[in-house]
Design a protein around this motif. Structure first.
Motif, mmCIF file in Angstrom:
data_model
loop_
_atom_site.group_PDB
_atom_site.id
_atom_site.type_symbol
_atom_site.label_atom_id
_atom_site.label_comp_id
_atom_site.label_asym_id
_atom_site.label_seq_id
_atom_site.Cartn_x
_atom_site.Cartn_y
_atom_site.Cartn_z
ATOM 1 N N THR A 56 0.821 -1.204 0.000
ATOM 2 C CA THR A 56 0.000 0.000 0.000
ATOM 3 C C THR A 56 0.858 1.258 0.000
ATOM 4 O O THR A 56 0.555 2.239 -0.687
ATOM 5 C CB THR A 56 -0.935 0.010 1.224
ATOM 6 O OG1 THR A 56 -1.794 -1.140 1.171
ATOM 7 C CG2 THR A 56 -1.780 1.277 1.259
ATOM 8 N N PRO A 66 -4.718 7.992 1.348
ATOM 9 C CA PRO A 66 -4.166 8.071 -0.007
ATOM 10 C C PRO A 66 -4.691 6.953 -0.901
ATOM 11 O O PRO A 66 -4.860 5.814 -0.461
ATOM 12 C CB PRO A 66 -2.652 7.947 0.216
ATOM 13 C CG PRO A 66 -2.506 7.271 1.544
ATOM 14 C CD PRO A 66 -3.677 7.726 2.361
ATOM 15 N N ASP A 67 -4.961 7.305 -2.142
ATOM 16 C CA ASP A 67 -5.441 6.342 -3.147
ATOM 17 C C ASP A 67 -6.743 5.682 -2.734
ATOM 18 O O ASP A 67 -7.029 4.541 -3.112
ATOM 19 C CB ASP A 67 -4.373 5.261 -3.416
ATOM 20 C CG ASP A 67 -3.058 5.857 -3.893
ATOM 21 O OD1 ASP A 67 -3.102 6.809 -4.680
ATOM 22 O OD2 ASP A 67 -1.997 5.374 -3.453
ATOM 23 N N ASN A 68 -7.537 6.384 -1.933
ATOM 24 C CA ASN A 68 -8.835 5.856 -1.517
ATOM 25 C C ASN A 68 -9.812 7.013 -1.417
ATOM 26 O O ASN A 68 -10.168 7.478 -0.336
ATOM 27 C CB ASN A 68 -8.709 5.132 -0.169
ATOM 28 C CG ASN A 68 -9.893 4.222 0.108
ATOM 29 O OD1 ASN A 68 -11.010 4.486 -0.352
ATOM 30 N ND2 ASN A 68 -9.667 3.159 0.869
ATOM 31 N N LYS A 127 -6.344 1.088 6.552
ATOM 32 C CA LYS A 127 -6.023 2.050 5.499
ATOM 33 C C LYS A 127 -4.920 2.983 5.968
ATOM 34 O O LYS A 127 -4.873 3.358 7.140
ATOM 35 C CB LYS A 127 -7.270 2.874 5.141
ATOM 36 C CG LYS A 127 -8.404 2.064 4.562
ATOM 37 C CD LYS A 127 -9.565 2.949 4.143
ATOM 38 C CE LYS A 127 -10.321 3.497 5.330
ATOM 39 N NZ LYS A 127 -11.044 2.477 6.074
ATOM 40 N N LYS A 145 4.179 1.354 -0.775
ATOM 41 C CA LYS A 145 5.323 1.250 -1.702
ATOM 42 C C LYS A 145 6.641 1.513 -0.969
ATOM 43 O O LYS A 145 7.486 2.295 -1.421
ATOM 44 C CB LYS A 145 5.147 2.200 -2.889
ATOM 45 C CG LYS A 145 3.857 1.974 -3.675
ATOM 46 C CD LYS A 145 3.719 2.979 -4.792
ATOM 47 C CE LYS A 145 2.458 2.727 -5.613
ATOM 48 N NZ LYS A 145 1.211 2.912 -4.856
ATOM 49 N N SER A 157 -2.755 9.780 5.779
ATOM 50 C CA SER A 157 -1.715 10.746 5.414
ATOM 51 C C SER A 157 -1.578 11.813 6.492
ATOM 52 O O SER A 157 -2.492 12.620 6.691
ATOM 53 C CB SER A 157 -2.053 11.404 4.073
ATOM 54 O OG SER A 157 -2.101 10.463 3.031
#
Length: 577
Positions: free
Chosen positions: A121, A416-418, A211, A123, A214
């Motif tokens: 998730t 992030p990315d959600n 999740k 990276k 950030s």
């Protein structure tokens, strides 16, 4: 009054928005920061080794230089820490931040599957790992495609031999200090620290797998200053302050958890306290540490309070030197408060409340209270604005019940990315907490229940949907619902209601066969999930999971059924951090 704010007499001081966290902690003199000359910063619990400011500065620089030279770690790279508490934990954090990179702290109790999810998730480009967890990391790193030469051991003084070919922090610091500086320290422009990420910390949110949240540098710095203002740190005139440079605090709360990371590690160091770093909680060892190091400040969770009140090792132990205690992360009942007052006769005692999504503290008991109001999670701290949103969408007044929605300078930026989850929780700078509360005229927060589905086991978030999805992968499970039952030690425990597949329905009618089925289903969870997610509340078979016409599980129906069957219908008032 439909919007609530802090009742503190002290205004919120200026919050710099152009500093990184290590610059704020190590280089900057904020008006709220007390003078702490010649005061130990960190103490290694088992050895008593003291670490002061200059060593911390030197080690942070050396490690940052080594990370830059060896792996070219730079701005926006992600570095994972998979370790219990360690005196080099803050060094790893601040060295990473010095390079402009991001830390994702991981629970060292995770299984390889759970760690893979976090590594993928975020990276992650590098992993710091404690030697006790090296096997898990090697497995997870391979699956997440993190090269083995990017795994770095935190030195374990009790196991000093480093596996051949594996880098370790101790040697990297020496390597970095012996070479010319090859990195450019990240420096922010005005306002930039509000956007540049410091942490990707994990939260269960409402459903599904944990999740990433950030968290920018500014949010952590803001929350430190907010708590400092709340407790009059470094103030000579505005009221009582429970912190003095040279006081000694435990650091037993895990640093990967937002409570341990921001309040225990960053705020306590900012306030001038010496942190005794405890890698792993064992009550009798912990009790010995409190006495041996003459601990004055305890940051705890309810299971630890339970042990302090009931463990036989407490007999005859003098804890009169403890002067301040805060409990967070999960409910603390009024009965426990009354018991711990007897155990800690000279300590002020109260609760706090916060979330990963708010970068920790929203409320804490105030310095003028010797004992925090029973059932209260504390008063709103300076800078926080809160609303109580009732079921019909209107805003509640003092004494009315609804979902707590908050804003302030420490709010996180989202998931992030959600985009969908972010849209549901983060609304125009406000955060939906998912907790049903009542706030009184004094801005005291009373958490009554959860609107969201998550619950907490020993302070750790558990998302029912994650466990339900995993249960449905078992061939014997046709449908499932996970709820919580109340437990004095853990706060809550997961219990699974399971509808069996038709192929094994008949087996459930035999007592021994049914027991084997329950054990096998429970093992399906314990084999792949971290321990606090295990079905310690049990597995119950049911003919059908109750659902509304749209198919949504009527979770509260089964939760009430489970608690009634065990005689714990009424949940205690809750406070969490």
């Amino acid at each position: 009054m439909t919007e609530f704010t802090s009742t503190s007499r002290a205004p919120l001081p200026e919050i710099p928005d152009d500093l990184s966290i290590p610059q704020f902690m190590l280089d900057y003199k904020h008006p709220c920061m007390p003078c702490r000359e010649n005061v130990t910063w960190l103490t290694e619990d088992h050895s008593g080794r003291s670490i002061g400011f200059q060593e911390i500065k030197s080690r942070t620089h050396g490690l940052a230089n080594a990370m830059s030279i060896k792996w070219n770690i730079r701005e926006n790279d992600v570095v994972c820490i998979f370790s219990p508490n360690h005196t080099d934990y803050p060094i790893c954090v601040w060295a990473t931040h010095t390079l402009g990179a991001i830390i994702t702290p991981a629970n060292p109790g995770y299984t390889a599957d759970e760690l893979v999810h976090q590594l993928r998730t975020t990276k992650a480009a590098l992993i710091f790992v404690h030697s006790d967890a090296l096997g898990t990391v090697l497995t997870a790193a391979k699956r997440a495609r993190v090269p083995e030469d990017r795994i770095v051991l935190l030195h374990n003084p009790q196991k000093p031999i480093v596996p051949h070919g594996v880098e370790n922090v101790r040697d990297l610091v020496t390597f970095g200090l012996d070479r010319d500086t090859k990195y450019m320290e990240k420096r922010f422009k005005k306002g930039e620290s509000k956007r540049h990420l410091a942490f990707l910390s994990f939260s269960s949110g409402t459903t599904g797998k944990p999740k990433a949240v950030s968290i920018p540098h500014h949010s952590v710095i803001a929350n430190i200053i907010q708590i400092a203002a709340h407790y009059n740190v470094a103030s000579k005139t505005s009221g009582p302050c429970p912190f003095s440079p040279g006081d000694v605090a435990t650091a037993v709360l895990p640093f990967f958890h937002i409570y341990g990371l921001v309040v225990n590690m960053h705020f306590m160091l900012f306030a001038g306290l010496n942190l005794v770093v405890v890698p792993k909680f064992s009550f009798t060892d912990f009790l010995g540490s409190i006495v041996r190091h003459r601990i004055t400040h305890l940051l705890l969770v309810p299971p630890q309070i339970v042990l302090m009140c009931k463990h036989p090792a407490m007999k005859g132990v003098d804890l009169s030197h403890i002067k301040w205690t805060v409990c967070g992360a999960a409910p603390l009942s009024g009965e426990l408060v009354k018991q711990v007052i007897k155990v800690l006769p000279n300590a002020s005692i109260g609760q706090g409340y916060g979330l990963t999504e708010t970068c920790t503290s929203i409320a804490m008991y105030p310095p003028e209270q010797r004992i925090g109001t029973i059932g209260s999670a504390g008063t709103l701290i300076p800078g926080v604005r809160a609303r109580v949103v009732k079921a019909d969408g209107s805003l509640g007044k003092a004494g009315e019940v609804g979902e707590l929605v908050v804003t302030g300078p420490s709010m996180s930026l989202g998931y992030p990315d959600n985009a969908q989850a972010t849209k549901e929780t983060f609304i125009d700078g406000w955060v939906r907490t998912g907790d049903e509360v009542m706030i009184n005229e004094n801005s005291e927060v009373f958490v009554l229940d959860r609107v969201k589905e998550i619950f907490k086991v020993r302070g750790y978030q558990v998302a029912p949907a994650e466990l339900e999805g995993h249960l449905l992968m078992h061939p014997y499970v046709a449908d499932a619902c996970v709820v919580s039952i109340l437990d004095e030690y853990s706060g809550e425990l997961p219990l699974a209601y399971v509808v069996l597949d038709k192929s094994v329905e008949e087996h459930a009618k035999d007592h021994k066969s049914a027991a084997r089925l329950r054990n096998e289903i429970a093992k399906h969870v314990s084999d792949t999930k971290v321990q606090y997610k295990w079905l310690a509340g049990g597995v119950e078979f049911i003919d059908a999971i109750p659902k509304n016409p749209s198919g949504k599980i009527l979770r509260r129906v089964l939760r009430d059924k489970a608690r009634a069957a065990r005689g714990n219908v009424h949940a205690p008032l809750q406070a969490k951090l």
